[in-house]
Design a protein around this motif. Structure first.
Motif, short mmCIF file in Angstrom:
data_model
loop_
_atom_site.label_atom_id
_atom_site.label_comp_id
_atom_site.label_asym_id
_atom_site.label_seq_id
_atom_site.Cartn_x
_atom_site.Cartn_y
_atom_site.Cartn_z
N LYS A 1 -0.53 -4.15 -16.49
CA LYS A 1 -1.89 -4.58 -16.15
C LYS A 1 -1.94 -6.08 -15.89
O LYS A 1 -2.58 -6.55 -14.95
N ASN A 2 -1.26 -6.85 -16.73
CA ASN A 2 -1.24 -8.30 -16.56
C ASN A 2 -0.55 -8.70 -15.26
O ASN A 2 -0.99 -9.64 -14.57
N PHE A 3 0.52 -8.00 -14.93
CA PHE A 3 1.27 -8.27 -13.70
C PHE A 3 0.37 -8.13 -12.48
O PHE A 3 0.28 -9.03 -11.64
N VAL A 4 -0.30 -7.00 -12.39
CA VAL A 4 -1.15 -6.74 -11.23
C VAL A 4 -2.40 -7.59 -11.24
O VAL A 4 -2.83 -8.11 -10.19
N SER A 5 -2.99 -7.79 -12.39
CA SER A 5 -4.22 -8.57 -12.46
C SER A 5 -3.96 -10.04 -12.10
O SER A 5 -4.84 -10.71 -11.55
N ALA B 1 0.82 -1.21 0.00
CA ALA B 1 0.00 0.00 0.00
C ALA B 1 0.86 1.26 0.00
O ALA B 1 1.76 1.41 0.81
N GLY B 2 0.55 2.15 -0.93
CA GLY B 2 1.27 3.41 -1.05
C GLY B 2 2.46 3.34 -1.99
O GLY B 2 2.91 4.36 -2.51
N LYS B 3 2.98 2.14 -2.21
CA LYS B 3 4.15 1.96 -3.10
C LYS B 3 3.97 0.67 -3.89
O LYS B 3 4.74 -0.27 -3.76
N CYS B 4 2.93 0.65 -4.70
CA CYS B 4 2.60 -0.58 -5.41
C CYS B 4 2.24 -0.27 -6.86
O CYS B 4 1.89 0.85 -7.21
N ALA B 5 2.32 -1.30 -7.67
CA ALA B 5 1.90 -1.17 -9.05
C ALA B 5 0.38 -1.16 -9.13
O ALA B 5 -0.30 -1.67 -8.23
N SER B 6 -0.15 -0.58 -10.20
CA SER B 6 -1.60 -0.54 -10.39
C SER B 6 -1.93 -1.01 -11.81
O SER B 6 -1.06 -1.02 -12.69
N GLU B 7 -3.18 -1.38 -12.01
CA GLU B 7 -3.62 -1.86 -13.32
C GLU B 7 -3.87 -0.67 -14.25
O GLU B 7 -5.00 -0.36 -14.61
N PHE B 8 -2.78 -0.01 -14.61
CA PHE B 8 -2.87 1.18 -15.46
C PHE B 8 -1.65 1.22 -16.38
O PHE B 8 -0.54 0.87 -15.97
N GLY B 9 -1.86 1.65 -17.61
CA GLY B 9 -0.75 1.82 -18.53
C GLY B 9 -0.58 0.64 -19.45
O GLY B 9 -1.56 0.11 -20.01
N GLU B 10 0.66 0.21 -19.60
CA GLU B 10 0.95 -0.85 -20.56
C GLU B 10 0.28 -2.16 -20.18
O GLU B 10 0.06 -2.45 -19.00
N ARG B 11 -0.03 -2.95 -21.19
CA ARG B 11 -0.69 -4.23 -20.97
C ARG B 11 0.15 -5.12 -20.06
O ARG B 11 -0.39 -5.87 -19.23
N GLU B 12 1.49 -5.05 -20.17
CA GLU B 12 2.35 -5.90 -19.35
C GLU B 12 2.18 -5.59 -17.86
O GLU B 12 2.15 -6.51 -17.03
#
Length: 246
Positions: free
Chosen positions: A137-141, A124-135
């Motif tokens: 998004k796939n990582f977080v999803s 929390a506060g320093k994490c990846a989000s499902e935004f931007g490049e597909r790669e």
């Protein structure tokens, strides 16, 4: 078996077995039935995820007199033979969890165990989000999918106690000692969020060789980093019902 007030969980991760140590880890497990009621392995059982290493691990764990449960880690996925390795372990009598759950009988109580490899993304506060490049998004999803599967499995488990077994960490506290720059690749807050929502008695993980043993989720669930380099021994033993001090 232990008494109703003393359920003993032996656990370790990151044993990284290879041919040069064949037979040695099995020797270190002698007498485990006198110290624990169940044995759990938190991933990275092999060094490079080869089938030969998977078979070696299966041989080391075969025939233990208490139930053995395991999840795989990133090393076990390295050669893209994770399903074959899991098959070898299952043939040796090991219960391998893959984002699902199982209930086992431990003495007078039923123990529910849910888990899988887990994945990263940060905290929390320093994490990846499902935004931007597909790669990205796939990582977080991918992590979000895993967390949701754990939450569903925990809610479906009917047992006296529930444990979550993971390779990746659900909190950053048990990563302390590792370089902060690699925290996003060591775990994700989404895992803790899912377990806090569904409820559990204990979370066990590995992966962070230079991390710390003890921590707690925001919801108050105890977390233990059982990576062998952290424990400094073949396995740790944790107690449910008599947990204070462990």
């Amino acid at each position: 078996m232990s008494t109703l007030t003393d359920l003993r969980i032996a656990a370790v991760g990151d044993i990284h077995l290879g041919e040069d140590v064949r037979g040695q880890y099995k020797q270190r497990l002698e007498g485990i039935e006198d110290r624990a009621d169940v044995f759990m392995l938190a991933g990275d059982l092999t060094r490079h995820g080869t089938l030969e290493e998977g078979r070696l691990v299966a041989d080391e764990l075969r025939g233990l007199p208490i139930p053995v449960l395991a999840v795989l880690g990133n090393h076990d996925y390295h050669s893209d033979l994770q399903y074959e390795i899991a098959g070898e372990l299952r043939d040796a009598g090991v219960v391998v969890l893959d984002d699902d759950g199982v209930v086992i009988q431990c003495g007078d109580r039923k123990l529910g165990v849910v888990g899988g490899k887990g994945f990263g993304g940060g905290f929390a506060g320093k994490c990846a989000s499902e935004f931007g490049e597909r790669e990205i998004k796939n990582f977080v999803s991918h992590t979000r999918y895993i967390a949701e599967a754990w939450k569903v499995a925990l809610k479906e488990i009917v047992a006296d106690h529930r444990i979550v077994l993971s390779h990746y960490s659900p909190i950053k506290e048990t990563l302390e000692g590792e370089p902060p720059e690699i925290y996003p690749f060591l775990g994700s807050y989404l895992l803790a969020e899912a377990v806090d929502t569904a409820g559990a008695d204990l979370i066990l993980h590995g992966h962070a060789h230079r991390g710390s043993e003890k921590g707690m989720t925001p919801g108050g669930i105890r977390v233990r980093n059982v990576a062998m380099p952290v424990l400094g021994k073949a396995y740790g033993v944790y107690r449910l019902e008599c947990f204070n001090g462990y």
